[in-house]
Design a protein around this motif. Structure first.
Motif, PDB file in Angstrom:
ATOM      1  N   ALA A 185       0.835  -1.207   0.000  1.00 37.78           N
ATOM      2  CA  ALA A 185       0.000   0.000   0.000  1.00 37.78           C
ATOM      3  C   ALA A 185       0.867   1.253   0.000  1.00 37.78           C
ATOM      4  N   PRO A 221      -3.842  -4.023  -1.604  1.00 40.32           N
ATOM      5  CA  PRO A 221      -4.561  -4.128  -0.323  1.00 40.32           C
ATOM      6  C   PRO A 221      -5.820  -3.267  -0.274  1.00 40.32           C
ATOM      7  N   ASP A 222      -6.781  -3.708   0.546  1.00 38.34           N
ATOM      8  CA  ASP A 222      -7.957  -2.892   0.824  1.00 38.34           C
ATOM      9  C   ASP A 222      -7.505  -1.554   1.405  1.00 38.34           C
ATOM     10  N   GLY A 223      -8.202  -0.507   1.057  1.00 38.47           N
ATOM     11  CA  GLY A 223      -7.878   0.813   1.588  1.00 38.47           C
ATOM     12  C   GLY A 223      -7.065   1.665   0.634  1.00 38.47           C
ATOM     13  N   THR A 225      -6.514   3.824  -2.372  1.00 38.63           N
ATOM     14  CA  THR A 225      -7.435   4.615  -3.211  1.00 38.63           C
ATOM     15  C   THR A 225      -6.781   5.119  -4.487  1.00 38.63           C
TER      16      THR A 225
END
Length: 238
Positions: A185, A221-223, A225
């Motif tokens: 991320a 990864p999630d999160g 943007t």
């Protein structure tokens, strides 16, 4: 000019410097010294002083050694000063584990160059200097160009604190074979400024420091943007 000594000019000092050799300061030592605007303390480990040592003068600016501000703010007597500062080290270049860092604003630092490193360039997330840990947030333009045509550097470790990598930071490091990161991320959020900002352009292979395994199946990864320009450019091992 003094009326008592007509040939002598008297100067009024607006500051006082306290050397590190001083071991104690007594009651009302500087009380009534209304001309004091600055107090420079070179005492590296502040000891307790009477609360009235500088009575009436605690609005003066107290400048203390780098890395000691918090100690002064909690030390008896010294904490009465309303304006305690450390000398600015912005722009100072220091070396830590074969990498040179330049101090920026708000306790950050940038990578400027290295010593004659062979094998792996290890960039730290935090680099210590005079008791302060500086967060390493950027790599400057052409940071490693002194290793011109250098095939001895085979890997680079990029910490998750890095936010910006300058243009041609890794130019001519033709021996690069691996880029090690610990946080996908954080890597997605790096701003690559131009050609050869991304070491993947030369290394082609991305690894995780936690497992030492190559990332061949990339999972965002999630999160996350946004994914920055050229974030995985050159990553042919994916």
């Amino acid at each position: 000019r003094s009326t008592l000594f007509p040939y002598t000019t008297l100067f009024r000092s607006s500051y006082v410097t306290i050397p590190n050799s001083v071991k104690s300061i007594g009651n009302i030592a500087f009380k009534g010294c209304s001309g004091i605007e600055n107090v420079y303390s070179n005492i590296k480990v502040p000891f307790a002083i009477p609360n009235n040592a500088f009575e009436g003068e605690y609005t003066a600016k107290l400048t203390v050694p780098a890395g000691t501000k918090s100690a002064y703010q909690s030390a008896t007597g010294w904490k009465n000063f309303t304006n305690i500062v450390e000398p600015s080290l912005v722009g100072t270049v220091f070396e830590y584990e074969d990498v040179y860092y330049k101090i920026g604003e708000n306790n950050t630092a940038s990578v400027t160059r290295t010593k004659d490193i062979t094998d792996v360039i290890m960039i730290q997330a935090y680099a210590p200097y005079k008791g302060v840990n500086y967060k390493v947030t950027s790599i400057e333009d052409s940071a490693f160009d002194k290793n011109h045509d250098d095939h001895s550097v085979t890997a680079v470790m990029i910490p998750p604190t890095i936010e910006v990598i300058g243009e041609e930071a890794f130019v001519d490091l033709y021996g690069l074979k691996a880029v090690y990161i610990s946080d996908v991320a954080a890597w997605c959020n790096i701003r690559f400024e131009g050609m050869y900002s991304n070491p993947l352009e030369l290394a082609h292979h991305l690894f995780l420091t936690t497992t030492s395994e190559e990332i061949t199946d990339l999972v965002i990864p999630d999160g996350v943007t946004t994914i920055g320009r050229a974030a995985f450019y050159g990553g042919s091992g994916l």
